[in-house]
Scaffold this active site. Structure first.
Site, PDB file in Angstrom:
ATOM      1  N   ARG A  24       0.855  -1.176   0.000  1.00 50.93           N
ATOM      2  CA  ARG A  24       0.000   0.000   0.000  1.00 50.93           C
ATOM      3  C   ARG A  24       0.887   1.220   0.000  1.00 50.93           C
ATOM      4  O   ARG A  24       2.003   1.187   0.503  1.00 50.93           O
ATOM      5  CB  ARG A  24      -0.897   0.014   1.234  1.00 50.93           C
ATOM      6  CG  ARG A  24      -2.107  -0.846   1.047  1.00 50.93           C
ATOM      7  CD  ARG A  24      -2.076  -2.113   1.834  1.00 50.93           C
ATOM      8  NE  ARG A  24      -3.164  -3.001   1.446  1.00 50.93           N
ATOM      9  CZ  ARG A  24      -4.242  -3.222   2.189  1.00 50.93           C
ATOM     10  NH1 ARG A  24      -4.357  -2.621   3.344  1.00 50.93           N
ATOM     11  NH2 ARG A  24      -5.184  -4.027   1.767  1.00 50.93           N
ATOM     12  N   THR A  25       0.358   2.333  -0.581  1.00 43.01           N
ATOM     13  CA  THR A  25       1.143   3.561  -0.605  1.00 43.01           C
ATOM     14  C   THR A  25       1.343   4.040   0.818  1.00 43.01           C
ATOM     15  O   THR A  25       0.391   4.215   1.577  1.00 43.01           O
ATOM     16  CB  THR A  25       0.395   4.647  -1.376  1.00 43.01           C
ATOM     17  OG1 THR A  25       0.161   4.180  -2.696  1.00 43.01           O
ATOM     18  CG2 THR A  25       1.223   5.914  -1.445  1.00 43.01           C
ATOM     19  N   LEU A  26       2.589   4.216   1.195  1.00 44.74           N
ATOM     20  CA  LEU A  26       2.876   4.673   2.550  1.00 44.74           C
ATOM     21  C   LEU A  26       3.338   6.117   2.562  1.00 44.74           C
ATOM     22  O   LEU A  26       2.985   6.877   3.443  1.00 44.74           O
ATOM     23  CB  LEU A  26       3.947   3.776   3.179  1.00 44.74           C
ATOM     24  CG  LEU A  26       3.551   2.298   3.270  1.00 44.74           C
ATOM     25  CD1 LEU A  26       4.748   1.454   3.663  1.00 44.74           C
ATOM     26  CD2 LEU A  26       2.428   2.096   4.274  1.00 44.74           C
ATOM     27  N   ASN A  82      -4.961   2.588  -0.270  1.00 49.01           N
ATOM     28  CA  ASN A  82      -3.916   2.648  -1.282  1.00 49.01           C
ATOM     29  C   ASN A  82      -4.111   3.903  -2.109  1.00 49.01           C
ATOM     30  O   ASN A  82      -4.406   3.834  -3.306  1.00 49.01           O
ATOM     31  CB  ASN A  82      -3.994   1.389  -2.159  1.00 49.01           C
ATOM     32  CG  ASN A  82      -2.845   1.276  -3.139  1.00 49.01           C
ATOM     33  OD1 ASN A  82      -2.926   0.556  -4.123  1.00 49.01           O
ATOM     34  ND2 ASN A  82      -1.762   2.004  -2.864  1.00 49.01           N
TER      35      ASN A  82
END
Lengths: 274, 245
Positions: free
Chosen positions: B22-24, B126
């Site tokens: 997932r986009t962090l 995300n």
């Protein structure tokens, strides 16, 4: 059309290049009770004849609101019509949700036609047995389309489908040139006259017909019985007097008194059973 | 020996998503975008910088693009996610054109489509790490809206992203009015961009101004703003300061 060896399923061509099952489906539309539609630059009116099976029952719903700017009148297998209306409502609401904008009626009609086409090319399906008059507004104005079981669709200024629709079509053909610039009320009157043509002598009253309107600034809605009866009374007064037939030259007038009714019920055009 | 708690969630429990991340956090980012409605349409400004953390790494990034015939999209945040959004919109416009009928998606429709995309991604944890500005004009109707990475969206007469909200919006609230001329609009945007240049450390002095009107979209060649550093306050910045720093 007679029974032949090429009409068992929709995926069989006849040697003459016809798909009989599709043509039989279009027959089903002709058996249904009449539905008519006509449009001006800014409004579209849909009307249909509602015959209840018996005095005890209610009549079938043949006009459906699909969205604030689109409505549909059906003729033929009403169950198929109901299912397709649900599909149309779904498409409209999904588009509205994603784009916060009404689905252009021209696109809905193409989607509907593509859906009908699928049923003409699968051996495990049958064509929809219903014809749809789709009335809707989009950026480019008011539109009236007719969708057939074959998957074809056409745009019309005015049209009639179902049984005895030829009488209505003849009336509409005489009058259609005045529709583009007609007022909303005149359009409704023309619709009522066209419906009367299909009744072949029976009295036109609001209990046997349904009228719906959609226009610029006017969301799609079905007119209530009282309003329809009022409009019928307003022009029927003169209708019995058989004024010179409301031929093409006649201007659609706003005053009920001046109205020269269309060919009085029962006279003039003989129904052509197709 | 499972007494060591694993930081990664166990792959098998995640099922089909087990190998995706997932986009962090964002990597290459663009800073503020500022836009306003003016007489003939929308004016939008953004600099051409792509920062890599605190490094001002890329200096030729075009952060504003035309969408279809009627819209203009500006983005701040992760540049690669902006490029992904451009691909989604490219496909959207393509299918819209393929109908080949008299209808086309206007700025309102594109804005709402983007809102749905951003919100749906946010719900999946995300996100597309961007703040978007969508402006346009169709049939005389001007439209200017914004969507954030969590799906917050609204329309207004002037919008901005990131630092622009803190530094540019107050100026616009004072000085924006209906029917600005093109020159006045540009002047106002330049005023905002100059403040951002002075105060936002991720801003660079190379910007573009784009305009969209009924005729179409045009984007200026990159240029820089004149700045003045001789203010007496800058000469001896710590003079009046109190405290040990």
């Amino acid at each position: 059309m007679f029974r032949n060896q090429y009409d068992t399923d929709v995926t069989t061509w006849s040697p003459a290049g016809r798909l009989f099952q599709v043509e039989y489906a279009m027959e089903a539309v002709k058996q249904g009770s009449a539905a008519i539609g006509l449009r001006s630059k800014t409004h579209i009116v849909l009307g249909c004849v509602n015959k209840a099976n018996s005095e005890l029952s209610s009549h079938q719903k043949k006009i459906f609101k699909v969205d604030d700017h689109i409505g549909v009148a059906i003729a033929g297998l009403t169950a198929d019509g109901r299912v397709l209306s649900r599909y149309m409502r779904n498409e409209c609401i999904n588009y509205s949700f994603t784009y916060e904008s009404p689905l252009p009626v021209g696109r809905l009609v193409v989607q509907l036609a593509d859906k009908a086409q699928v049923c003409t090319q699968r051996s495990w399906k049958r064509p929809y047995g219903v014809g749809l008059l789709v009335a809707g507004l989009d950026e480019s104005g008011a539109h009236l389309y007719y969708n057939c079981p074959s998957g074809n669709y056409f745009e019309y200024q005015a049209f009639a489908i179902g049984s005895r629709s030829q009488a209505a079509k003849t009336y509409l053909e005489r009058r259609f040139e005045s529709f583009t610039d007609a007022s909303r009320d005149d359009l409704v009157k023309d619709a009522l006259m066209a419906i009367r043509e299909t009744l072949q002598g029976e009295t036109l009253k609001s209990s046997v017909c349904t009228i719906a309107v959609v226009g610029v600034g006017e969301p799609f809605h079905i007119l209530d019985q009282a309003t329809v009866q009022q409009m019928i009374d307003a022009f029927e007064i003169v209708g019995e007097q058989e004024g010179p037939a409301a031929a093409a030259g006649q201007e659609a007038s706003a005053e009920p008194e001046a109205e020269q009714g269309g060919a009085a019920a029962g006279e003039g055009v003989a129904p052509m059973d197709i | 020996m499972n007494f060591m708690a694993s930081k990664q969630p166990e792959n098998s429990l995640l099922g089909p998503e087990s190998d995706s991340q997932r986009t962090l956090y964002p990597y290459v980012t663009g800073t503020s975008v500022v836009a306003l409605k003016y007489k003939d349409g929308i004016l939008m400004a953004a600099d051409m910088g792509g920062s890599y953390g605190s490094t001002l790494r890329y200096k030729n990034v075009e952060r504003m693009k035309a969408i279809g015939k009627h819209s203009l999209l500006g983005a701040s945040g992760e540049i690669s996610d902006f490029q992904e959004i451009l691909r989604y919109l490219d496909e959207l416009i393509l299918y819209d054109n393929m109908w080949d009928d008299g209808n086309s998606l206007g700025p309102k429709e594109v804005h709402n489509y983007l809102t749905r995309v951003m919100y749906n991604r946010r719900n999946k944890f995300n996100p597309l790490w961007n703040s978007l500005v969508l402006g346009g004009i169709k049939n005389g109707q001007k439209y200017l809206g914004t969507v954030s990475m969590i799906g917050v969206n609204f329309e207004d007469n002037h919008v901005a992203t990131g630092f622009g909200n803190h530094l540019a919006r107050p100026i616009l609230r004072q000085e924006w009015h209906e029917n600005l001329s093109f020159e006045d609009g540009v002047r106002l945007l330049e005023k905002c961009m100059r403040v951002l240049l002075y105060r936002d450390r991720s801003a660079i002095n190379k910007l573009q101004i784009a305009k969209i009107t009924e005729e179409g979209m045009t984007i200026s060649q990159p240029y820089s703003l004149k700045t003045y550093w001789e203010f007496s306050a800058f000469e001896n910045p710590t003079q009046g300061a109190v405290g040990s720093w």
